[in-house]
Design a protein around this motif. Structure first.
Motif, mmCIF file in Angstrom:
data_model
loop_
_atom_site.group_PDB
_atom_site.id
_atom_site.type_symbol
_atom_site.label_atom_id
_atom_site.label_comp_id
_atom_site.label_asym_id
_atom_site.label_seq_id
_atom_site.Cartn_x
_atom_site.Cartn_y
_atom_site.Cartn_z
ATOM 1 N N THR A 248 28.727 90.166 21.067
ATOM 2 C CA THR A 248 29.246 89.189 22.274
ATOM 3 C C THR A 248 27.886 88.008 22.590
ATOM 4 O O THR A 248 26.905 88.483 22.758
ATOM 5 C CB THR A 248 29.811 89.429 23.542
ATOM 6 N N PHE A 249 28.649 86.882 22.712
ATOM 7 C CA PHE A 249 27.712 85.790 23.057
ATOM 8 C C PHE A 249 27.996 85.020 24.274
ATOM 9 O O PHE A 249 29.021 84.719 24.567
ATOM 10 C CB PHE A 249 27.783 84.739 21.618
ATOM 11 N N SER A 250 26.897 84.773 24.979
ATOM 12 C CA SER A 250 27.204 84.129 26.354
ATOM 13 C C SER A 250 26.012 82.933 26.594
ATOM 14 O O SER A 250 24.971 83.738 26.379
ATOM 15 C CB SER A 250 27.344 85.152 27.503
ATOM 16 N N PRO A 251 26.031 81.978 27.045
ATOM 17 C CA PRO A 251 27.458 81.498 27.304
ATOM 18 C C PRO A 251 28.149 80.573 26.404
ATOM 19 O O PRO A 251 27.423 79.810 25.739
ATOM 20 C CB PRO A 251 27.148 80.374 28.540
ATOM 21 N N VAL A 252 29.397 81.022 25.923
ATOM 22 C CA VAL A 252 29.933 80.259 24.819
ATOM 23 C C VAL A 252 31.487 80.117 25.481
ATOM 24 O O VAL A 252 32.120 80.981 25.922
ATOM 25 C CB VAL A 252 29.966 81.260 23.647
ATOM 26 N N THR A 267 14.626 67.077 27.566
ATOM 27 C CA THR A 267 15.033 68.443 26.847
ATOM 28 C C THR A 267 15.680 69.426 27.818
ATOM 29 O O THR A 267 15.169 69.374 28.894
ATOM 30 C CB THR A 267 13.839 69.284 26.265
ATOM 31 N N ALA A 268 16.636 69.717 27.399
ATOM 32 C CA ALA A 268 17.606 70.850 28.422
ATOM 33 C C ALA A 268 17.555 72.247 27.604
ATOM 34 O O ALA A 268 17.669 71.996 26.366
ATOM 35 C CB ALA A 268 18.832 70.452 28.609
ATOM 36 N N ALA A 269 17.406 73.121 28.111
ATOM 37 C CA ALA A 269 17.552 74.383 27.434
ATOM 38 C C ALA A 269 18.607 75.327 27.933
ATOM 39 O O ALA A 269 19.153 75.193 29.113
ATOM 40 C CB ALA A 269 16.138 75.336 27.806
ATOM 41 N N VAL A 270 18.943 75.974 27.205
ATOM 42 C CA VAL A 270 20.042 76.990 27.419
ATOM 43 C C VAL A 270 19.779 78.535 26.700
ATOM 44 O O VAL A 270 19.311 78.433 25.610
ATOM 45 C CB VAL A 270 21.509 76.637 26.806
ATOM 46 N N THR A 271 19.672 79.602 27.529
ATOM 47 C CA THR A 271 19.415 80.780 26.731
ATOM 48 C C THR A 271 20.696 81.405 26.360
ATOM 49 O O THR A 271 21.685 81.696 27.251
ATOM 50 C CB THR A 271 18.782 81.539 27.774
ATOM 51 N N LEU A 272 20.913 81.614 25.104
ATOM 52 C CA LEU A 272 21.843 82.354 24.508
ATOM 53 C C LEU A 272 21.726 83.876 24.710
ATOM 54 O O LEU A 272 20.738 84.412 24.213
ATOM 55 C CB LEU A 272 22.272 81.821 23.204
#
Lengths: 578, 322
Positions: A248-252, A267-272
């Motif tokens: 499962t993957f978040s945030p999706v 730059t914006a970062a998102v941690t999956l």
């Protein structure tokens, strides 16, 4: 009313009861399907389908003139069970009754018997129990691997844990134990995860045995169950466990990973986060994003192992290079996610100034020019500095170029700095050429692909003034007995040379008829400056002048030349002939 | 009254299709296009002109004068050619008969009448005299007996001998030898030092030698006589990777410092060195056609840099081509 009915149907129960003392007198009966019967030979339960249950209510009525008690009731077990018992010792008051239930659940067809014992205060009484199992006249065995095991009705057939996409099968045999032929329908409910191998009916003569397979193909992870129905009344519970990993993957959100609105160049970062919710380990072997505004932070340690319940993270970056909605895709093995973000306009530039070059430059110079911001800018800037030349004489000068070639040069201003960098240098050299006119420098700035050049764009102009000719050298060309050639090299920023002044110095002891001769050169130089070749080198020239001699050529020691135009006369250059 | 009359006529018959009035600063090898190309325009406002039309790809060359050059073709044979009519419009190239193959280095005397060719692959040296009109090659001189590579050559004014600087990277040592017809082609050791990369003759029989390995520049007086060696300037004075030398008419000495990317000028009286920074690595003082102008490198990956020593020392670029 009920009590009255009981009273009418009671039967005398033998017991040691004195005719003269108050004593209980028990009368036993039982009720099946609403019909009450005296309990004479025992409790006879109705014919009952195998795997189902029928019940009888046993009634103990005290018709004596004294209270009695029951100290316990025990059953023989097996297919007969006693339930609904009172708390012992249970008082049975006069003209009252106590009831409990006998249930019958046959596991096979045929006659079944058992017993129960009622321990009265007056003594124990054994009551026979009997029932007829109906509907099933066969036995089922699991013969997948020896030894074969019999499966009773409502029994469970357990399959081994099986990975998703794989199958496990069990082999069952059915033997007709009756004297008559049997036709048994087979069905699995629900028809998912478990299946029959195409056999849906067994036709069995007496003592026949036939086999079939039940196949477990899990479509989901975790414990899975179903029921196998054999004939009308025989049910086997099927149980298995689907094995698999589940990432499962978040945030999706609806298959899309959203990034916050980000200024172009920032730059914006998102941690999956990836979580394995399955029951076996998973491995991620590839993670990729096509070249775009989105990227993966660092280098992932692929392949990435995820045990059951394990998690891993992937750092994702969004560095928009354009204003507006930007999308891409993240592909993790066979899964594809959308990447979506919005690039917002970068901040306006601080003030811009030019460094190095002044407002004017002399011909044949190679000044430097640079760019400076009034304050550090938070993002990397790229740009081009373009040089244009407006000649005062309507003819270009192709030597006016940057050192790196051409009339545009790239630069960058690293984030949080103020000075433009041209290659490795803080300024770039350019050639001022040799033609009067105005050189204009015009910068253009960009963050990513977004033009952030302010309007109006700041420019820098450098004036190349019209001036008198400048002579670089005077050389001797071809010499003969009666002539010699002078090669006069120089430039005239106005692209005109109206006259040449030749001054001859006689050799020692010699005399010249004329020592200073003016030459009108306007036409010759005009012709030269009208050629395309002349524009290659601006206003430069190497003019060829042939001097014809009448007399002794050794009489001329040296020649000096000056050139003039509307702005004045040049420096002299000279050459020795001897 | 020896001269009775002087009549002048302006001989400037211009043809719009010719470039005859374009000033030419010099002719250089373009290693990218393997050609000889004129530098059009004066130092400070010049461009590389179109390649001269030669029947071979040029590997290296030395221009002997306005119209003559020795060029080495870029094929494996490394044939030496005598090129005439460089800028006159009637260019011609003829093989230099008898010249050694695979020439890696060419040097000439100041007059351009004698050239020395060096082939590393053949370990040979050869004198070419009678230039430009009556070129004549000498028998090759074998250098097989000395280890290393020739990194510098200076030819005497009369062409009777040359000084060659040889360095051996294996041993880390080097030496300067005198050799030529005047020594019966015998190699005479002049001096030993680490890595002689530049030699220039001064006042005929004195030699200034740059040791690249030790950042030192020496003067050897009377190279055919007493051979007195004197240090001139070293790293403490700013010498850094000396790779070329030049003596100006005022007797000041120029040092091309590849290490510091500067041109050093050593005052002939005080022997103090001042430097001119430059945006590139100098590797030569290649005399060009304009008096006092020298190429400091080759065009290609960076702009061609020129030293204009006609008045004040000035380093200028020829724009890089894109």
């Amino acid at each position: 009313m009920k009590k009255s009915f009981l009273r009418m149907t009671i039967l005398a129960l033998a017991g040691g009861v004195s005719a003269f003392a108050a004593a209980p007198q028990y009368v036993l009966s039982y009720i099946v399907n609403g019909n009450q019967s005296a309990l004479t030979t025992g409790v006879i339960l109705p014919p009952t389908a195998v795997g189902t249950t029928s019940t009888a209510t046993v009634v103990v009525f005290n018709q004596g003139d004294g209270d009695g008690a029951i100290n316990g009731v025990t059953g023989s077990g097996g297919v007969f069970q006693v339930t609904g018992l009172p708390t012992f010792p249970a008082t049975v008051k006069t003209n009252s009754n106590v009831t409990f239930i006998v249930s019958f659940t046959p596991t096979s067809s045929g006659q079944a018997s058992g017993s129960l014992t009622i321990n009265f205060d007056t003594g124990a009484q054994v009551i026979a129990l009997s029932g007829q199992g109906t509907g099933v006249s066969f036995t089922v065995q699991n013969i997948t691997s020896p030894p074969a095991t019999t499966i009773s009705a409502n029994g469970t057939l357990a399959f081994p844990a099986t990975p998703l996409g794989n199958s496990a099968s069990m082999t069952l045999s059915v033997t007709n134990t009756s004297a008559a032929a049997e036709s048994l329908q087979l069905a699995i409910t629900p028809p998912t995860n478990f299946a029959l191998n195409g056999v849906t009916q067994l036709n069995l003569n007496p003592n026949d045995t036939k086999t079939f397979f039940v196949v477990f193909t899990p479509a989901a992870i975790g414990p899975l169950t179903a029921q196998l129905q054999i004939g009308a009344n025989f049910t086997i519970n099927l149980a298995g466990t689907g094995q698999g990993s589940n990432l499962t993957f978040s945030p999706v959100t609806n298959g899309v990973i959203l990034f916050p609105n980000t200024a172009v160049g920032s730059t914006a970062a998102v941690t999956l986060t990836i979580t394995n919710t399955g029951n076996i380990a998973a491995t991620v072997t590839s993670v990729g994003i096509p070249a775009s505004a989105f990227s993966i932070t660092g280098t992932l340690p692929l392949p990435l192992g995820l045990p059951p319940g394990g998690t891993a993270t992937i750092g994702l970056l969004f560095t928009p290079n354009a204003v507006g909605a930007l999308t891409s895709t993240l592909v993790i093995d066979s899964k594809t996610f959308g990447l979506q973000g919005v690039g917002s306009a970068p901040a306006p530039l601080p003030g811009i100034s030019f460094t190095g070059v002044g407002d004017t430059a002399a011909p044949l110079q190679q000044p430097t020019v640079g760019l400076q911001l009034a304050a550090p800018y938070p993002q990397d800037l790229t740009g081009t500095l373009t040089l244009t030349f407006a000649p005062g004489s309507f003819a270009d000068d192709q030597t006016i170029q940057f050192a790196s070639g051409g009339r545009t040069v790239n630069f960058k201003i690293p984030a949080n700095t103020t000075g433009a960098v041209f290659g490795q240098a803080g300024q770039v050299q350019f050639s001022s050429g040799t033609v009067a006119g105005v050189i204009t420098f015009t910068p253009a700035f960009a963050v990513g692909s977004v033009n952030v050049t302010p309007s109006p764009v700041p420019v820098k102009t450098v004036q190349i003034a019209a001036s008198a000719p400048v002579l670089r050298s005077l050389q001797l060309g071809t010499q003969t007995a009666t002539s010699f050639e002078l090669l006069i090299t120089g430039y005239s920023t106005s692209r005109s040379v109206s006259g040449l002044q030749l001054n001859f110095t006689p050799s020692a002891g010699s005399t010249l008829s004329a020592t200073s001769i003016p030459v009108n050169s306007d036409s010759a130089f005009s012709s030269w400056y009208q050629t395309a070749a002349s524009q290659t080198v601006g206003s430069q020239f190497t003019a060829s002048l042939t001097i014809n001699l009448n007399g002794n050529g050794n009489a001329v020691q040296s020649v000096s030349v000056t050139a003039s135009n509307a702005q004045g006369a040049s420096n002299p250059v000279s050459v020795n002939l001897q | 009254m020896k001269l009775l009359a002087l009549v002048l006529t302006l001989g400037c018959a211009l043809n719009a299709a010719t470039n005859s009035w374009i000033p030419i600063t010099g002719v250089v090898v373009d290693p990218v296009n393997q050609s000889l190309r004129p530098i059009q325009g004066l130092p400070g406002a010049s461009l590389l002109g179109p390649a001269l039309n030669l029947p071979f790809a040029v590997n290296r060359a030395v221009v002997l004068g306005k119209n003559v050059a020795i060029a080495i073709d870029a094929t494996d044979s490394g044939q030496a050619w005598l090129v005439t009519g460089l800028l006159s419009g009637d260019i011609a190239a003829n093989p230099l008969q008898g010249a050694i193959a695979g020439t890696d280095r060419i040097a000439t005397n100041d007059a351009g009448s004698v050239a020395v060719l060096y082939s590393k692959s053949n370990s040979q040296l050869q004198f070419v005299s009678g230039l430009p009109g009556s070129a004549s090659v000498s028998d090759p001189i074998s250098l097989a007996g000395i280890p290393g590579t020739v990194g510098a050559i200076a030819v005497s004014d009369d062409g009777g001998w040359a000084l060659i600087g040889v360095s051996d990277s294996d041993s880390g040592s080097g030496a300067v030898y005198r050799v030529g017809p005047a020594t019966n082609n015998q190699l005479l050791t002049l001096t030993t030092l680490g890595d002689p990369r530049a030699i220039v003759l001064k006042s005929g029989q004195d030699a200034v030698i740059a040791d690249y390995a030790s950042d030192q520049v020496f003067l050897v007086r009377d190279v055919i006589g007493a051979q007195e060696r004197t240090p001139l300037v070293d790293g403490s004075g700013g010498v850094s990777g000396p790779i070329a030398l030049l003596i100006l008419p005022d007797q000041s000495m120029l040092i091309a410092n590849a290490g510091s990317q500067t041109i050093g000028r050593v005052d002939p009286v005080t022997m103090q060195m001042s430097t001119i920074p430059m945006n590139g690595v100098p590797d030569r003082f290649e005399k060009l056609l304009q008096p006092g102008v020298y190429a400091l490198n080759q065009p290609g990956g960076a702009p061609l840099l020129l030293l204009d020593a006609s008045s004040d020392l000035n380093v200028v670029f020829v724009p890089q081509e894109r």
